[in-house]
Design an enzyme around this catalytic site. Structure first.
Site, PDB file in Angstrom:
ATOM      1  N   ALA A  88      81.612   7.892  39.998  1.00  0.00           N
ATOM      2  CA  ALA A  88      81.545   7.127  41.251  1.00  0.00           C
ATOM      3  C   ALA A  88      81.013   7.943  42.421  1.00  0.00           C
ATOM      4  O   ALA A  88      81.121   7.520  43.568  1.00  0.00           O
ATOM      5  CB  ALA A  88      82.924   6.568  41.584  1.00  0.00           C
ATOM      6  N   GLY A  89      80.444   9.123  42.144  1.00  0.00           N
ATOM      7  CA  GLY A  89      79.888   9.946  43.210  1.00  0.00           C
ATOM      8  C   GLY A  89      80.796  11.109  43.553  1.00  0.00           C
ATOM      9  O   GLY A  89      81.655  11.522  42.770  1.00  0.00           O
ATOM     10  N   ASP A 126      83.765  13.279  45.417  1.00  0.00           N
ATOM     11  CA  ASP A 126      85.155  13.032  45.754  1.00  0.00           C
ATOM     12  C   ASP A 126      85.316  13.163  47.271  1.00  0.00           C
ATOM     13  O   ASP A 126      85.348  14.266  47.817  1.00  0.00           O
ATOM     14  CB  ASP A 126      86.052  14.038  45.025  1.00  0.00           C
ATOM     15  CG  ASP A 126      87.523  13.732  45.174  1.00  0.00           C
ATOM     16  OD1 ASP A 126      87.907  13.135  46.193  1.00  0.00           O
ATOM     17  OD2 ASP A 126      88.295  14.095  44.271  1.00  0.00           O
ATOM     18  N   HIS A 160      73.406  20.755  41.116  1.00  0.00           N
ATOM     19  CA  HIS A 160      71.955  20.933  41.033  1.00  0.00           C
ATOM     20  C   HIS A 160      71.588  21.935  39.946  1.00  0.00           C
ATOM     21  O   HIS A 160      70.567  21.769  39.257  1.00  0.00           O
ATOM     22  CB  HIS A 160      71.404  21.367  42.386  1.00  0.00           C
ATOM     23  CG  HIS A 160      71.359  20.258  43.391  1.00  0.00           C
ATOM     24  ND1 HIS A 160      70.690  20.351  44.583  1.00  0.00           N
ATOM     25  CD2 HIS A 160      71.905  19.014  43.362  1.00  0.00           C
ATOM     26  CE1 HIS A 160      70.825  19.215  45.258  1.00  0.00           C
ATOM     27  NE2 HIS A 160      71.566  18.401  44.530  1.00  0.00           N
ATOM     28  N   ASP A 178      71.610  13.661  47.129  1.00  0.00           N
ATOM     29  CA  ASP A 178      71.639  14.918  46.381  1.00  0.00           C
ATOM     30  C   ASP A 178      71.488  14.583  44.900  1.00  0.00           C
ATOM     31  O   ASP A 178      71.141  13.459  44.532  1.00  0.00           O
ATOM     32  CB  ASP A 178      72.915  15.726  46.669  1.00  0.00           C
ATOM     33  CG  ASP A 178      74.196  15.010  46.268  1.00  0.00           C
ATOM     34  OD1 ASP A 178      74.120  13.891  45.706  1.00  0.00           O
ATOM     35  OD2 ASP A 178      75.289  15.547  46.532  1.00  0.00           O
TER      36      ASP A 178
END
Length: 263
Positions: free
Chosen positions: A67-68, A70, A90, A145
Site C-alpha cells: 500500500a506504499g 508507512d 531504489h 519514488d
C-alpha cells in the site's frame, strides 16, 4: 503462509530455481518502513547474486500487495526516514532491473505508491480481479519514488502518466490491463495458481536469452537504431555460444520440447 505479522517484515525463499520475495506486514497492508525497505534490498541482492535463480516472483501477504510507504513511520522524522527508505528501495529496484532472471509481480488487493513502483519495476505482472491501483503521492503532498516517474510514461505515454500522477485517482485491474501496466488479470481465487504456472514457465526458459532480451528492451529507449542493432548482434552471438541455444535448435529440429538448463 498465514496472513499474520511476524518479526520478519519480508520473506525470501527459494522453490527450486524460483526465488520468492513476499512482503509480510499484512496488518498495515504491507506498508514500507525502514526494516521492510532494508529486507527488500537484501532479498533483491540475494536473488541477483545467486546464479542458480532463474525467475523471481514478488508478492504480498494478506489483503494487499503493497500500500506504499508507512506514513506512521514517516511522521516522526520524515526527511531522514524517507531518505533511508528510498535509498534501500531504489537499490533493490535497480537490482531487479539488472538481474538476468525475469521478475514477475503477483498483485492483489491494494497496489499504491511505492507498491506500484515495485510492480512497474518487474518485467511482467499478473493481477487478481478486484485489485486497486493508485499512485497516491499527491494525496500526501509528495512526489514519486521507486521508479514510477521513469516507468509510467514509458508504459502508458506522457499524457496518461500525467493524469495518473497528478490526479492520484484509483483505477482497477481491468484498466491497468488496458493501459499495459499488467500483462494478465485472473480471478482472485486463481492468482496463486496462475502465478506459479507463469513463473515456472519463465524459470524453465533459456535464462541467458531471457536476460539478454530483458536488458535489450529496457535499454532501447536510450539508444538509437544503429546502437540497438549492434547490441542485438552482440546478444545473439552470446546466446549462440550457450548450451541452451544448442538445445533449442536441436529440439526444434527433432520436433520436441526443449529442455533448457539456463546456461
Amino acid at each position: 503462509m498465514s496472513a499474520s505479522d511476524t518479526d520478519t517484515p519480508l520473506h525470501y525463499w527459494r522453490d527450486g530455481s524460483v526465488a520468492h520475495i513476499r512482503f509480510n506486514r499484512p496488518s498495515v497492508l504491507n506498508a514500507i518502513d525502514i526494516p521492510t525497505a532494508h529486507a527488500f534490498l537484501d532479498a533483491c541482492r540475494s536473488a541477483h547474486d545467486d546464479a542458480s535463480v532463474r525467475a523471481v516472483v514478488i508478492s504480498g501477504e494478506g489483503r494487499a500487495f503493497v500500500a506504499g510507504g508507512d506514513l506512521a513511520a514517516l511522521a516522526h522524522d520524515p526527511v531522514e526516514t524517507a531518505r533511508e527508505i528510498i535509498a534501500a528501495m531504489h537499490g533493490g529496484i535497480a537490482l531487479l532491473a539488472a538481474m538476468q532472471a525475469p521478475v514477475l509481480a503477483s498483485l492483489h488487493g491494494v497496489v499504491a505508491g511505492g507498491g506500484l513502483g515495485i510492480a512497474l519495476a518487474c518485467d511482467l505482472a499478473i493481477a487478481a480481479e478486484g485489485t486497486r491501483f493508485k499512485l497516491a503521492y499527491v494525496n500526501i503532498g509528495a512526489s514519486a519514488d521507486c521508479g514510477t516517474s521513469w516507468a509510467l510514461p514509458r508504459l502508458v505515454g506522457m499524457r496518461k502518466a500525467m493524469e495518473i500522477a497528478l490526479l492520484g485517482e484509483t483505477f482497477d485491474a481491468e484498466e491497468a490491463l488496458r493501459l499495459g501496466l499488467v500483462n494478465r488479470v485472473v480471478p482472485a481465487e486463481r492468482l496463486q495458481e496462475e502465478t506459479a504456472r507463469l513463473v515456472q514457465r519463465l524459470a524453465d526458459g533459456p535464462t541467458l536469452a531471457l536476460g539478454r532480451l530483458k536488458h535489450a528492451i529496457r535499454a532501447s529507449h536510450n539508444r538509437d537504431l544503429e546502437a540497438q542493432l549492434d547490441a542485438e548482434a552482440a546478444d545473439f552471438i552470446a546466446c549462440a555460444s550457450s548450451r541452451d541455444f544448442v538445445e533449442g535448435v536441436s529440439a526444434f529440429r527433432d520436433k520436441r520440447l526443449a529442455g533448457f538448463e539456463g546456461r
